[in-house]
Design a protein around this motif. Structure first.
Motif, mmCIF file in Angstrom:
data_model
loop_
_atom_site.group_PDB
_atom_site.id
_atom_site.type_symbol
_atom_site.label_atom_id
_atom_site.label_comp_id
_atom_site.label_asym_id
_atom_site.label_seq_id
_atom_site.Cartn_x
_atom_site.Cartn_y
_atom_site.Cartn_z
ATOM 1 N N TYR A 124 0.921 -1.223 -0.020
ATOM 2 C CA TYR A 124 0.030 -0.122 -0.004
ATOM 3 C C TYR A 124 0.933 1.305 -0.099
ATOM 4 C CZ TYR A 124 -3.509 -3.470 1.350
ATOM 5 O OH TYR A 124 -4.293 -4.446 1.605
ATOM 6 N N PRO A 125 0.462 2.217 -0.717
ATOM 7 C CA PRO A 125 1.124 3.506 -0.445
ATOM 8 C C PRO A 125 0.957 4.100 0.863
ATOM 9 C CG PRO A 125 -0.666 3.609 -2.286
ATOM 10 C CD PRO A 125 -0.846 2.538 -1.258
ATOM 11 N N ASP A 126 2.360 4.630 1.560
ATOM 12 C CA ASP A 126 2.439 5.146 2.588
ATOM 13 C C ASP A 126 1.447 4.815 3.831
ATOM 14 O OD1 ASP A 126 3.307 7.174 4.618
ATOM 15 O OD2 ASP A 126 1.889 8.770 3.676
ATOM 16 N N PRO A 127 1.573 3.302 3.854
ATOM 17 C CA PRO A 127 0.673 2.763 4.859
ATOM 18 C C PRO A 127 0.369 3.396 6.102
ATOM 19 C CG PRO A 127 2.424 1.342 4.583
ATOM 20 C CD PRO A 127 2.664 2.363 3.586
ATOM 21 N N ASP A 128 1.439 4.320 6.679
ATOM 22 C CA ASP A 128 1.441 4.737 8.041
ATOM 23 C C ASP A 128 0.849 6.237 8.032
ATOM 24 O OD1 ASP A 128 2.499 2.164 8.849
ATOM 25 O OD2 ASP A 128 3.451 2.816 10.418
ATOM 26 N N GLY A 129 0.983 6.790 6.865
ATOM 27 C CA GLY A 129 0.110 8.034 6.616
ATOM 28 C C GLY A 129 1.170 9.286 6.849
ATOM 29 N N PHE A 130 2.533 9.088 6.661
ATOM 30 C CA PHE A 130 3.343 10.250 7.010
ATOM 31 C C PHE A 130 3.184 11.332 6.034
ATOM 32 C CE2 PHE A 130 6.167 6.575 8.392
ATOM 33 C CZ PHE A 130 6.050 6.939 9.780
ATOM 34 N N LEU A 131 2.646 11.063 4.699
ATOM 35 C CA LEU A 131 2.687 12.063 3.764
ATOM 36 C C LEU A 131 1.371 12.892 3.489
ATOM 37 C CD1 LEU A 131 4.070 13.404 1.511
ATOM 38 C CD2 LEU A 131 3.453 11.667 -0.149
ATOM 39 N N PRO A 132 0.960 14.118 3.724
ATOM 40 C CA PRO A 132 -0.356 14.617 3.568
ATOM 41 C C PRO A 132 -0.780 14.492 2.298
ATOM 42 C CG PRO A 132 1.254 16.038 4.704
ATOM 43 C CD PRO A 132 2.101 15.032 4.106
ATOM 44 N N GLU A 133 -2.053 14.282 2.018
ATOM 45 C CA GLU A 133 -2.787 14.185 0.766
ATOM 46 C C GLU A 133 -3.163 15.756 0.178
ATOM 47 O OE1 GLU A 133 -5.931 11.538 0.884
ATOM 48 O OE2 GLU A 133 -4.794 9.844 0.769
ATOM 49 N N PRO A 134 -3.176 15.780 -1.079
ATOM 50 C CA PRO A 134 -2.460 15.211 -2.211
ATOM 51 C C PRO A 134 -1.225 15.135 -2.218
ATOM 52 C CG PRO A 134 -3.507 17.180 -3.002
ATOM 53 C CD PRO A 134 -3.918 17.246 -1.423
ATOM 54 N N PHE A 135 -0.675 14.320 -3.005
ATOM 55 C CA PHE A 135 0.740 14.001 -3.185
ATOM 56 C C PHE A 135 1.175 13.684 -4.678
ATOM 57 C CE2 PHE A 135 -0.906 10.522 -0.866
ATOM 58 C CZ PHE A 135 -0.467 9.253 -1.923
#
Length: 234
Positions: A164-175
Motif C-alpha cells: 500500500y502507498p504510505d501505509p502509516d500516513g506520513f505524507l499529507p494528501e494530495p501528493f
C-alpha cells in the motif's frame, strides 16, 4: 470469590510500556528523512524512549495513552497509530528492578509532533540513531525492532500482496508520485526504482480531480505532476 492464597507465592515483575515514536520529517520536500523521538531521563540518567510502568488495574492501552499525554505531551487521538511490537523480557534489562516491557511503535506526522517533549533523531539506512550513544535499558533493541517493522510495511520489492502507498500516513494528501516514492525511500533507507515503484503504487491511488480535470502540482521543482490521493479500499 476469595483469591487463591498460593498465587501470592509467585514474585511479580513490574510491567512497563515503551514507545518508539516514528515520523518522516520534510515529507513533502525533496529530501525527507526518517526520525525517532528520544528523551532525556532523570529517574535513570541517560537517553531513552518515552515509557512508564503500568499502574494497578490499568490496561496496556490506557498506559500507552498516558505515556503519550504525560511523557510526550500528545493527546492520544486517531492520528496516533500504536502498534504492539513484542514483549521484551530479559530479566537483566533494567538494573533497578525486574521489569518487562510491552513495547509499541507509534507512527505520526511531523506536524503532530511539533510540541512533543524530546528530540527527533534521524535514523540511518542501517537503523542507527545519528549522534546518539547507547540508549538506556534495551531501548536500542526496541528501536531496531520498530524500524524493521516499519520498513517491512513500506518495502514493495519482492512482495506481491499487502502493498500500500504510505501505509502509516506520513505524507499529507494530495501528493505526487515523486513525493510518495521519496517517503518510501526515507523509510526503507534505500533508493527505489522509479518506474517499478509507480507501476506498483498506481492501482492503489486515484488522481485528484477538479471540475472534471486532473489537478497538477504547483510550486514544486520540475514540471507540474499529477496529484493523487490513496484510493478507498473496497
Amino acid at each position: 470469590m476469595p483469591k487463591p492464597t498460593d498465587l501470592e507465592k509467585f514474585p511479580r515483575p513490574g510491567v512497563t510500556v515503551d514507545l518508539a515514536i516514528l515520523t518522516v520529517t520534510g515529507a513533502t520536500d525533496t529530501n525527507p528523512e526518517l526520525h525517532l523521538l528520544v528523551q532525556d531521563r532523570t529517574d535513570h540518567v541517560g537517553r531513552a524512549l518515552p515509557g512508564g510502568f503500568i499502574r494497578e488495574r490499568w490496561t496496556v492501552a490506557r498506559t500507552v495513552a498516558d505515556v503519550l499525554r504525560r511523557k510526550v505531551g500528545i493527546e492520544s487521538t486517531a492520528a496516533a497509530h500504536p502498534r504492539l511490537l513484542r514483549v521484551f523480557d530479559d530479566p537483566d534489562r533494567d538494573d533497578r528492578t525486574w521489569a518487562i516491557s510491552v513495547a509499541h511503535s507509534v507512527s505520526m506526522r511531523e506536524s503532530e509532533l511539533a510540541n512533543a517533549q524530546g528530540d527527533l533523531v534521524r535514523v540511518t539506512h542501517d537503523g542507527h540513531l545519528v549522534g546518539e550513544g547507547p540508549l538506556l535499558f534495551d531501548h536500542n533493541q526496541i528501536v531496531a525492532t520498530a524500524v524493521g517493522n516499519l520498513r517491512e510495511r513500506y518495502e514493495f520489492r519482492y512482495r506481491y500482496v499487502d502493498i500500500y502507498p504510505d501505509p502509516d500516513g506520513f505524507l499529507p494528501e494530495p501528493f505526487t508520485l515523486h513525493q510518495l516514492r521519496k517517503v518510501h525511500e526515507a523509510v526503507v533507507g534505500e533508493e527505489l526504482h522509479k518506474d517499478n515503484f509507480n507501476r506498483r503504487m498506481k492501482p492503489f491511488l486515484e488522481p485528484l480531480v477538479r471540475n472534471g480535470e486532473q489537478v497538477l502540482s504547483e510550486n514544486l521543482r520540475g514540471r507540474p505532476a499529477t496529484l493523487y490521493r490513496v484510493a478507498t479500499r473496497g
